[in-house]
Design a protein around this motif. Structure first.
Motif, short mmCIF file in Angstrom:
data_model
loop_
_atom_site.label_atom_id
_atom_site.label_comp_id
_atom_site.label_asym_id
_atom_site.label_seq_id
_atom_site.Cartn_x
_atom_site.Cartn_y
_atom_site.Cartn_z
N PHE A 112 86.78 -5.31 27.63
CA PHE A 112 87.86 -6.31 27.68
C PHE A 112 87.35 -7.67 27.23
CE2 PHE A 112 88.44 -3.19 31.10
CZ PHE A 112 89.65 -2.61 30.71
N PRO A 113 86.96 -7.80 25.96
CA PRO A 113 86.46 -9.10 25.49
C PRO A 113 87.57 -10.11 25.24
CG PRO A 113 86.51 -7.55 23.68
CD PRO A 113 86.94 -6.79 24.90
N CYS A 238 88.11 1.10 21.66
CA CYS A 238 86.72 0.65 21.90
C CYS A 238 86.13 0.01 20.65
CB CYS A 238 85.87 1.84 22.34
SG CYS A 238 86.29 2.51 23.97
N SER A 239 86.48 0.54 19.47
CA SER A 239 85.98 -0.04 18.22
C SER A 239 86.58 -1.41 17.99
CB SER A 239 86.29 0.88 17.05
OG SER A 239 85.66 2.15 17.23
N LEU A 240 87.88 -1.55 18.28
CA LEU A 240 88.53 -2.86 18.12
C LEU A 240 87.95 -3.88 19.09
CD1 LEU A 240 90.77 -4.60 16.86
CD2 LEU A 240 92.32 -3.71 18.62
N PHE A 244 85.83 -7.25 17.98
CA PHE A 244 86.22 -8.58 18.45
C PHE A 244 85.07 -9.25 19.19
CE2 PHE A 244 87.99 -11.44 21.65
CZ PHE A 244 88.85 -12.21 20.89
N TYR A 245 84.35 -8.49 20.00
CA TYR A 245 83.21 -9.04 20.74
C TYR A 245 82.13 -9.54 19.78
CZ TYR A 245 78.79 -8.95 23.29
OH TYR A 245 77.56 -9.28 23.81
N ALA A 285 80.63 -6.41 12.03
CA ALA A 285 81.73 -6.01 12.92
C ALA A 285 82.48 -4.79 12.39
CB ALA A 285 82.69 -7.18 13.10
N GLY A 286 82.65 -4.69 11.06
CA GLY A 286 83.37 -3.57 10.48
C GLY A 286 82.56 -2.29 10.43
#
Length: 310
Positions: A112-113, A238-240, A244-245, A285-286
């Motif tokens: 939960f970032p 989880c990947s999203l 974001f984190y 990130a990607g």
């Protein structure tokens, strides 16, 4: 004067003949009886005649103990210096300086970032604060434990599919480790070739890239309960969350603080240099969702062979 009279039986003897120490042996020079031990602190002049008794002397024992301690301390110092050349032990201690509260809070931050606001990393005398005191600091404890758990969960899923064998543990662990090292090498080469000056260290990149195993574990376990649909839904979220984190936590370390900086070649970083940093940030990130799928899809997409009819 009759000399014989004075030397007779009843005559007085000279004073030097009346001393008991004249005819009696010196007690200090007496040999110890068999089995008799010399009191501590007493020196035995004949001990060095016996090779086995040399090491029983307190002086010799103290010297040997001091020499052994000195040699052990010197050897430990030399070994530590040699290991520091290849394995940065002092730096690894920083990345494993965590506690239970940090681990639970960091796992919640990975899932939960979106609820987190302060993404800055605190420093103390130009040194990052230890992870147990700084939630945004990278650590290697969670990636290491997640990597081991991933191998165990992979063996569990393969066992439920009747595909498990003892060699699978070695295959899963070695392949996952190889992909992590390849990912780390690609990031390092990208920074070097693109001449991107950041405050990231190699172990920082290893820590950030290792967080994806947390999402892989949860997604794989959800596939056991809900099948392929649950796997892709959990993996997508989880990947999203991980992307974001990483975008938020790496922003302060990759993007420059000021608007104008001079690069290695003397050019201004306000234009093209900032774009390279932004591209690298998006690349890191990607890459996590793609690698997360690559390391786990073979555990899910499996169709049992049709039974052979007689």
């Amino acid at each position: 004067m009759n000399i014989n009279a004075n030397m007779g039986t009843g005559g007085a003897r000279p004073h030097y003949m009346n001393q008991g120490s004249y005819n009696q042996p010196n007690q200090a020079n007496q040999q110890p009886m068999p089995g008799q031990q010399i009191p501590p602190g007493n020196y035995d002049p004949n001990a060095f005649m016996n090779p086995n008794a040399i090491f029983q002397q307190p002086i010799v024992q103290n010297m040997a103990m001091q020499y052994t301690q000195q040699m052990a301390s010197t050897g430990a110092t030399m070994m530590k210096k040699e290991m520091e050349k290849y394995v940065p032990i002092s730096r690894l201690q920083y990345y494993f300086a965590v506690d239970t509260k940090y681990a639970l809070t960091k796992l919640g931050l990975l899932f939960f970032p979106f609820t987190h606001s302060d993404w800055s990393i605190k420093f103390e005398q130009d040194t990052p604060v230890q992870p147990r005191y700084e939630i945004n600091a990278p650590d290697l404890y969670i990636p290491t434990m997640a990597y081991v758990t991933y191998v165990v969960v992979a063996g569990l899923v393969l066992g439920m599919q009747n595909r498990f064998s003892p060699e699978q543990f070695g295959i899963q662990s070695s392949s996952a480790l190889a992909w992590c090292l390849l990912e780390l090498a690609v990031y390092s080469c990208t920074l070097y070739i693109g001449n991107i000056q950041t405050s990231l260290r190699t172990l920082d990149l290893l820590a950030y890239s290792g967080y994806k195993f947390v999402g892989i574990i949860v997604s794989t376990l959800m596939s056991i309960v809900g099948g392929t649909a649950a796997y892709y839904a959990t993996l997508g979220y989880c990947s999203l969350a991980l992307a974001f984190y990483l975008m938020r936590v790496l922003r302060s370390q990759v993007l420059p603080v000021t608007t104008h900086q001079t690069s290695y070649y003397g050019e201004t970083d306000s234009g093209y240099g900032n774009k390279r940093r932004l591209y690298f940030l998006l690349f890191v990130a990607g890459a996590q969702p793609v690698l997360s799928w690559w390391l786990s899809f073979h555990l899910i997409r499996y169709t049992a062979p049709a039974p052979v009819l007689p």
